[in-house]
Design a protein around this motif. Sequence first.
Motif, short mmCIF file in Angstrom:
data_model
loop_
_atom_site.label_atom_id
_atom_site.label_comp_id
_atom_site.label_asym_id
_atom_site.label_seq_id
_atom_site.Cartn_x
_atom_site.Cartn_y
_atom_site.Cartn_z
N SER A 26 -4.26 17.46 6.37
CA SER A 26 -5.12 17.58 7.56
C SER A 26 -5.02 18.96 8.21
CB SER A 26 -4.74 16.51 8.58
OG SER A 26 -3.38 16.64 8.89
N SER A 27 -4.09 19.78 7.72
CA SER A 27 -3.93 21.12 8.29
C SER A 27 -4.81 22.10 7.53
CB SER A 27 -2.47 21.54 8.18
OG SER A 27 -2.35 22.90 8.53
N ASP A 28 -5.51 22.95 8.25
CA ASP A 28 -6.30 23.96 7.54
C ASP A 28 -5.72 25.36 7.72
OD1 ASP A 28 -6.99 24.27 10.16
OD2 ASP A 28 -9.14 24.37 9.85
N ASP A 29 -4.47 25.42 8.09
CA ASP A 29 -3.81 26.71 8.18
C ASP A 29 -3.76 27.32 6.77
OD1 ASP A 29 -1.64 28.21 10.18
OD2 ASP A 29 -1.28 28.51 8.04
N PRO A 30 -4.09 28.61 6.63
CA PRO A 30 -4.11 29.19 5.28
C PRO A 30 -2.77 29.08 4.56
CG PRO A 30 -5.04 30.72 6.88
CD PRO A 30 -4.51 29.57 7.66
N TYR A 60 1.75 26.24 0.73
CA TYR A 60 2.60 25.04 0.74
C TYR A 60 2.07 23.97 -0.20
CZ TYR A 60 4.91 27.00 4.89
OH TYR A 60 5.60 27.80 5.75
N ARG A 75 2.82 26.58 14.07
CA ARG A 75 3.13 26.22 12.68
C ARG A 75 4.40 25.39 12.54
NH1 ARG A 75 1.24 32.05 10.50
NH2 ARG A 75 -0.78 31.39 9.71
N HIS A 120 -14.45 29.12 4.75
CA HIS A 120 -14.04 28.32 5.92
C HIS A 120 -13.36 29.20 6.97
CE1 HIS A 120 -12.30 25.07 8.22
NE2 HIS A 120 -11.12 25.59 8.05
N TYR A 121 -12.61 30.17 6.51
CA TYR A 121 -11.83 30.98 7.45
C TYR A 121 -12.61 32.17 8.02
CZ TYR A 121 -7.96 28.38 5.50
OH TYR A 121 -7.15 27.37 5.11
N VAL A 151 -7.58 33.57 12.39
CA VAL A 151 -7.12 33.86 11.03
C VAL A 151 -7.22 35.36 10.76
CG1 VAL A 151 -7.42 33.24 8.61
CG2 VAL A 151 -8.03 31.61 10.38
#
Lengths: 288, 445
Positions: free
Chosen positions: B427-431, B437, B401, B306-307, B313
């Motif tokens: 809903s967040s796709d931050d790595p 987390y 963030r 995905h990234y 990223v």
Amino acid sequence: MSLSGFMDRAYGVRVRGKKRLEENKGEFLLGFEDLAGRLKERPKRAEVEALAPDDSGAIVDLVVSASPKDRREEMIWGLLSGLAAEKLSEPLVIPPRNYSGLGMVRGTIILDSTAQNKDKARAEAKASGGTGQTRNARAHHLGEKMVGGWIVVRGGAGDYLGQEMKGGGIVCSSCGDYAFRNMAGGWGVVKGNAGNYLGVGNSGGRIAVKGRAGARAGWLMRSGKIRIGKDAGEYLGIMMGGGSISVGGKAGPRAGWRMKGGLIEAAGYGSEAGDEKVGGSILRRADL
Amino acid sequence: MHEHMHDPLRKIDDLVTALEDLRLHVGPADLQVGDRKVNGQLYIALANACQRNKAALLYGGMGANKTTLVNLLGSAFMGLSFDEVENLMITGHPEQTEEKIVGFIDPRQWSCPPASSSSPFSSSPTSYSSGGGAGSIQVLWTPWARSRWKVINEINRFPSGKQNLFLELISKRKVNYAGETLELGDTCYFATMNPDFSATYPLDEALLDRISISVPATQPDFLASLALAEREKEVGELAESLPRLSQEEFESLPGMVASVRLDSQVELSIISLLRDFTLCERAPAFDKTLLSGGSKPSRGLCAGCHYFNNPEVCCWQTDEGLSDRVRQDLRSYTRAFALLLGFGSSEEKIEVLRAVAPYVIWHRLTPNRTMLDRPPYYGAGRLQYAKDLVEKSINRTLNERGEMNMIFARAVDGEISPREAMEDLSSSDDPIARLDYVRALERMV
């Protein structure tokens, strides 16, 4: 220490967030070599599709400018050529290369070794110290694993033409060995002669060869149809379990050897036709 | 005692001015820190001199004033003459041996009567024997081994086996020879290195990781060359005029660096920067430092991820993750720079981090070839590439963030339930949200 306090101090009052990352995939692709460099040893169609540019012009440029170095890169290029054809409303016209139209789903590819390309190849061969003579090499694995669409080969195809194809159609002047091997669907037309092992292990699809076919056509085929306009080589339909083979001319020796099912029809047969046959039918056209 | 101590920072400022005035170092102001512009080579060397047990690498071609600068600083910081500092240095070449570098067994101990504490042999100022008790082997440690200002000149001219010696030395802070141990104490380490030549050896990744900061040393530009043309005397002679720090002032510097407080914003940016480079969805335990061999982003690991190919990223853009040493180095060099430049506010320290971080990480990373080959890097701009990645990471932490960090913090503090937080973060796709987390919250459920 309270983590909330830590974050409060870090952000103060300006807490804002963006939940999703921007999607700008494909925009960094430098060329075919770059694309190949980012893929695994055995890349899948979906992986190539994820990296390939969305724009039809860009993907065609990538296909045309590519110089695959090894089998892996040839397969990547093949997948890319299929993807390019799918994006175009008109046929994609490219010189034939191994794995052209690999896994193609729709669209049309015309594989054309035009005079211009031949001149260019000759010039390149000369520049690299060669004789300037182009090798009459045929592209192999054309239309392999294709699911839909058309491939028209202006000239002869090499080995493994339409191998494992499930749909779509291929037209060519002639083909090498193992054409339409393990074919499950779709159709193939060979306007001239076919090599050995035509339609080996087929479980579906239709093949028409206007000229002659080599040895062991329809070997182990389970379903589907093969039509050979002129003579067929030895061991026609050997060990076949289903489907039908029609030969306009004469079949070679041992046609239908150990066949278990299906139908072979020819104008005549060589020696030992139907030897050790378990099932199926071998018919002479004159007898019909 | 402190009444006699001058302000070492003022002396360092004087030293910077003197180096330029005497035409001993006239590099361009190529490092922007907030609204200040300074010479990166000089200030990174100064920041390293203010700390202990950190190693700075000066990387550049011949004659780029790497070794001379480090020796000039050694002269000023250690209160020694330029010649004395030069003599302390060791230089790499294939025939360099451990005996020449750290010490050798004193052959006199077998031809002389047993040494007594008053014998001229053991009390000789040049013989630093470590053997204390009867029967112990006496080792003569080299001046380099005993010095607290250690310069390893042309480190990549040492064969790989010899390079491992420095690895041990920097990490253990002591050196063993013939069963004897020399405690090195708090030491300033500097190394210089040329680009790959025929007589150089590649630096081991583990050694590179122990090099805290690395700075390119460039050849003097047009104006600098003009300025250097005005230099009339020899370097050693001019070095006599440099201001010198007293022993006490030199000793006080690490404490001053440690007293610089880093704000939450800086700490958060540092940790997030590390996680941005280290998290990998496909690595064991999501840790890119565990990857080896063919399983690297450059070898197709990220295909279909995905990234992958997402410019926001960092994970897919470098082969290596960053070790915790990087976190320590980022903290200490940010502090040292803030001290040297007199920066105190949180905003200024973030600017310091932005400026310093690329120099701390660029030598530890192998950038994605595709990205590095394209403009504006053209395959050679590794440092610029690292700068751009650092910029992306810090900007993302500070600007994007906030919400996810607050959700996670509230869950950790028990203000909301972990399940609720996981739902919000889903809903967040931050790595960091997805791989750090959410996993932490799952453990809390």
